[in-house]
Scaffold this motif. Structure first.
Motif, mmCIF file in Angstrom:
data_model
loop_
_atom_site.group_PDB
_atom_site.id
_atom_site.type_symbol
_atom_site.label_atom_id
_atom_site.label_comp_id
_atom_site.label_asym_id
_atom_site.label_seq_id
_atom_site.Cartn_x
_atom_site.Cartn_y
_atom_site.Cartn_z
ATOM 1 N N PHE A 7 0.840 -1.194 0.000
ATOM 2 C CA PHE A 7 0.000 0.000 0.000
ATOM 3 C C PHE A 7 0.880 1.251 0.000
ATOM 4 N N PRO A 8 0.527 2.250 -0.814
ATOM 5 C CA PRO A 8 1.261 3.524 -0.790
ATOM 6 C C PRO A 8 0.751 4.406 0.346
ATOM 7 N N GLY A 9 1.436 5.498 0.565
ATOM 8 C CA GLY A 9 0.943 6.499 1.501
ATOM 9 C C GLY A 9 1.340 6.245 2.937
ATOM 10 N N ASN A 10 0.648 6.961 3.823
ATOM 11 C CA ASN A 10 0.974 6.932 5.247
ATOM 12 C C ASN A 10 0.369 5.714 5.932
ATOM 13 N N VAL A 11 1.112 5.182 6.890
ATOM 14 C CA VAL A 11 0.723 3.952 7.571
ATOM 15 C C VAL A 11 0.867 4.136 9.074
ATOM 16 N N LYS B 67 -12.611 -11.830 5.062
ATOM 17 C CA LYS B 67 -11.533 -12.577 5.724
ATOM 18 C C LYS B 67 -10.593 -13.161 4.677
ATOM 19 N N VAL B 68 -9.304 -12.942 4.873
ATOM 20 C CA VAL B 68 -8.266 -13.526 4.021
ATOM 21 C C VAL B 68 -7.449 -14.476 4.893
ATOM 22 N N ILE B 69 -7.309 -15.715 4.442
ATOM 23 C CA ILE B 69 -6.519 -16.680 5.200
ATOM 24 C C ILE B 69 -5.139 -16.817 4.567
ATOM 25 N N ILE B 70 -4.116 -16.913 5.417
ATOM 26 C CA ILE B 70 -2.735 -17.034 4.941
ATOM 27 C C ILE B 70 -2.094 -18.271 5.548
ATOM 28 N N SER C 215 -2.142 -10.664 -2.170
ATOM 29 C CA SER C 215 -2.122 -9.215 -2.282
ATOM 30 C C SER C 215 -3.400 -8.699 -2.947
ATOM 31 N N ARG C 216 -3.845 -9.387 -3.991
ATOM 32 C CA ARG C 216 -5.099 -8.988 -4.654
ATOM 33 C C ARG C 216 -6.280 -9.146 -3.712
ATOM 34 N N GLU C 217 -6.308 -10.226 -2.940
ATOM 35 C CA GLU C 217 -7.410 -10.441 -2.004
ATOM 36 C C GLU C 217 -7.438 -9.364 -0.922
ATOM 37 N N ILE C 218 -6.263 -8.963 -0.468
ATOM 38 C CA ILE C 218 -6.177 -7.939 0.570
ATOM 39 C C ILE C 218 -6.533 -6.566 0.021
ATOM 40 N N GLU D 78 0.828 -4.930 -6.487
ATOM 41 C CA GLU D 78 1.627 -6.114 -6.796
ATOM 42 C C GLU D 78 2.793 -6.235 -5.821
ATOM 43 N N THR D 79 2.992 -7.437 -5.322
ATOM 44 C CA THR D 79 4.058 -7.675 -4.363
ATOM 45 C C THR D 79 5.404 -7.807 -5.080
ATOM 46 N N THR D 80 6.473 -7.396 -4.414
ATOM 47 C CA THR D 80 7.796 -7.377 -5.055
ATOM 48 C C THR D 80 8.815 -8.257 -4.335
#
Length: 255
Positions: A25-29, A161-164, A180-183, A187-189
């Motif tokens: 995610f971009p931006g502030n966290v 809910k996303v299960i990992i 990453s798409r589900e969340i 795109e993950t790097t």
């Protein structure tokens, strides 16, 4: 704004996954660590540390942000599955996602036992192996609850809910892309090799700020204790072992 909460048992790889999420995610966290015992978070609370989250992107709990990320460690899903942290800023329009992270019990309990013995007498150690007559029963019950929710046999966690599967997440880039798409992230790097400072680092490869030298070793922690009586008690539960085999496949040589 996204609000993401992560449920997991201690030593399940939470902070590595949380660190990865910040890269999506971009931006502030604002990341708030282990809020299960701190449900009244003040607006001035600072963002906790993660290695992939630069200082320039970190913001306080009450400030405007693009991602509010928090985790609950060793949670009873029956008690926390419908609870959300509210820090005020933009909370009404936030997109909420829950993540349930599960690690196989053989390596999970090996990591808990190693860390508990290295930190004897500390609060951290007592939380890893509860100081009761039969701590394994409490841990078995918790892992089984999480596993049944993972398999959608229960619905204790509300909303999206996303299960990992932690074992698969560690090594499968395609799996991480799907997650990453589900969340709802970009795109993950790939994964950083840095061990997060939060969470007391790796049980087997050193503490905070160090580099993870052997990722494959994450699936073989159980070998360190395969003849240890305390460890054997921790993994001795038929229902837990069956669920583990269903989710992760065989872990130990004898399975």
């Amino acid at each position: 704004m996204h609000v993401i909460r992560l449920f997991a048992m201690k030593r399940a790889g939470s902070h590595a996954v949380l660190d990865w999420i910040t890269t999506l995610f971009p931006g502030n966290v604002c990341f708030l660590n282990d809020v299960i015992n701190d449900r009244t978070v003040c607006s001035s609370k600072e963002c906790c540390d993660l290695p992939s989250l630069p200082l320039a992107r970190r913001t306080r709990a009450g400030d405007e942000k693009d991602l509010l990320l928090f985790n609950l460690e060793d949670p009873s899903l029956a008690n926390t599955g419908t609870w959300w942290l509210d820090t005020g800023a933009q909370s009404g329009t936030a997109k909420r996602v829950s993540i349930l992270l599960l690690r196989d019990p053989f390596n999970l309990f090996a990591s808990r036992l190693k860390a508990a013995r290295d930190e004897v007498g500390s609060v951290f150690s007592n939380n890893l192996l509860p100081p009761f007559n039969h701590p394994e029963k409490i841990l078995h019950q918790m892992w089984i609850e999480h596993a049944r929710e993972f398999l959608n046999e229960t619905s204790l966690i509300d909303g999206q809910k996303v299960i990992i599967n932690y074992n698969q997440w560690c090594f499968d880039e395609g799996y991480r892309q799907t997650l990453s798409r589900e969340i709802g992230g970009n795109e993950t790097t790939g994964l950083t090799q840095l061990i997060p400072r939060q969470g007391f680092g790796s049980s087997f490869e050193g503490w905070r700020g160090r580099v993870l030298k052997n990722r494959v070793g994450l699936l073989n922690r159980w070998r360190h204790f395969q003849e240890d009586s305390t460890y054997l008690n921790l993994i001795e539960n038929e229902e837990m072992q069956k669920l583990s085999l269903q989710i992760f496949g065989p872990i130990r040589d004898e399975q």
